[in-house]
Design an enzyme around this catalytic site. Sequence first.
Site, mmCIF file in Angstrom:
data_model
loop_
_atom_site.group_PDB
_atom_site.id
_atom_site.type_symbol
_atom_site.label_atom_id
_atom_site.label_comp_id
_atom_site.label_asym_id
_atom_site.label_seq_id
_atom_site.Cartn_x
_atom_site.Cartn_y
_atom_site.Cartn_z
ATOM 1 N N GLU A 84 0.802 -1.220 0.000
ATOM 2 C CA GLU A 84 0.000 0.000 0.000
ATOM 3 C C GLU A 84 0.837 1.273 0.000
ATOM 4 O O GLU A 84 0.539 2.200 -0.774
ATOM 5 C CB GLU A 84 -0.968 -0.006 1.187
ATOM 6 N N HIS B 267 -10.565 -5.570 10.017
ATOM 7 C CA HIS B 267 -11.220 -5.367 8.721
ATOM 8 C C HIS B 267 -12.625 -4.800 8.888
ATOM 9 O O HIS B 267 -13.473 -4.976 8.009
ATOM 10 C CB HIS B 267 -11.288 -6.687 7.943
#
Length: 331
Positions: free
Chosen positions: A60, A129
Amino acid sequence: MREITLSKAVNEAIAEEMRRDSAIFLMGEDVAEAGTPFKVLSGLVEEFGPNRILDTPISEPGFMGMAVGAAMTGSRPIVDLMFGDFIFLVMDQLCNQAAKTHYMSGGKLSVPLVLRTNLGATRRSAAQHSQSLHALVAHIPGLKVAMPSSAYEAKGLMKTAIRDENPVVIFEDKLMYNDKAPVPEEEYLIPFGEANILREGRDITLIGTSSMVQVCEKAAEILAEQGIEAEVIDPRTIVPLDEEALINSVKKTSRAIVVDEGHQSFGITGEIASRLNEKAFYHLDAPVQRLGAMDVPVPFSPALEDITVPTPERVVEQALKAVKGELFHGA
């Protein structure tokens, strides 16, 4: 008018903008062949090819840094961040570079970049998450933050974000991807900083973000059965925030509850409630209330997870206390 899912609305918005402007490209993990784990981007690589729909390595910080550089040099990247929880990994590139470049270059450089990601619990995805982290980036000057509450909002806000000359972060609720809403086939954009009043009312204002707009609408229906008229407002964007619309509503109803799925402490609920208390104080008949997620890691257990986020029933409970004047008596 046709009805399409939020997922389809996002897909359409990106495809239409990519057809319009060849400088736009999209990058992220599993965005091409897989179309993201939620299948939001399915079909785009077939139309635009792997040079404009780029699958990236699981890095990322790396691909976010590439996107910032590309935006500074003439491209208009859309970055797909698979889960909003991963935003911690790109904070330097997003908050120290993208957000500050225009200011630090004296206006000579712009970063027309869109970071699209998600938020929301109750999907049984556990603590890493399931977070709603929009308050983190809303705190940083130089970033705009949009939070669509329906398919209609998702398409209009996405198209506006892509055309903006500033970095924009869009948070979509994971549980809403299959929700349908009327969406025009003709082109439209939704301006940033213009709230949407979904329901008129005179007794209390309910301000919700993202999926919490639906929570507020359901609460308003329950309150209506008890003779209480709630006004429901969707800010659409939290940066910029349509203060005027929120303040005018509270001046009319004299009461307000702010509902957001981020953690309650130091979050969006506190910011909006504070502004209302400051700028509509003499019109209030009760303190502005706020309902956010519990200040705990999101549990995996369904029984525990479900009680960590605001519900229509909790909104109704707080609204009844406000309308009945019980908030001034420590109730």
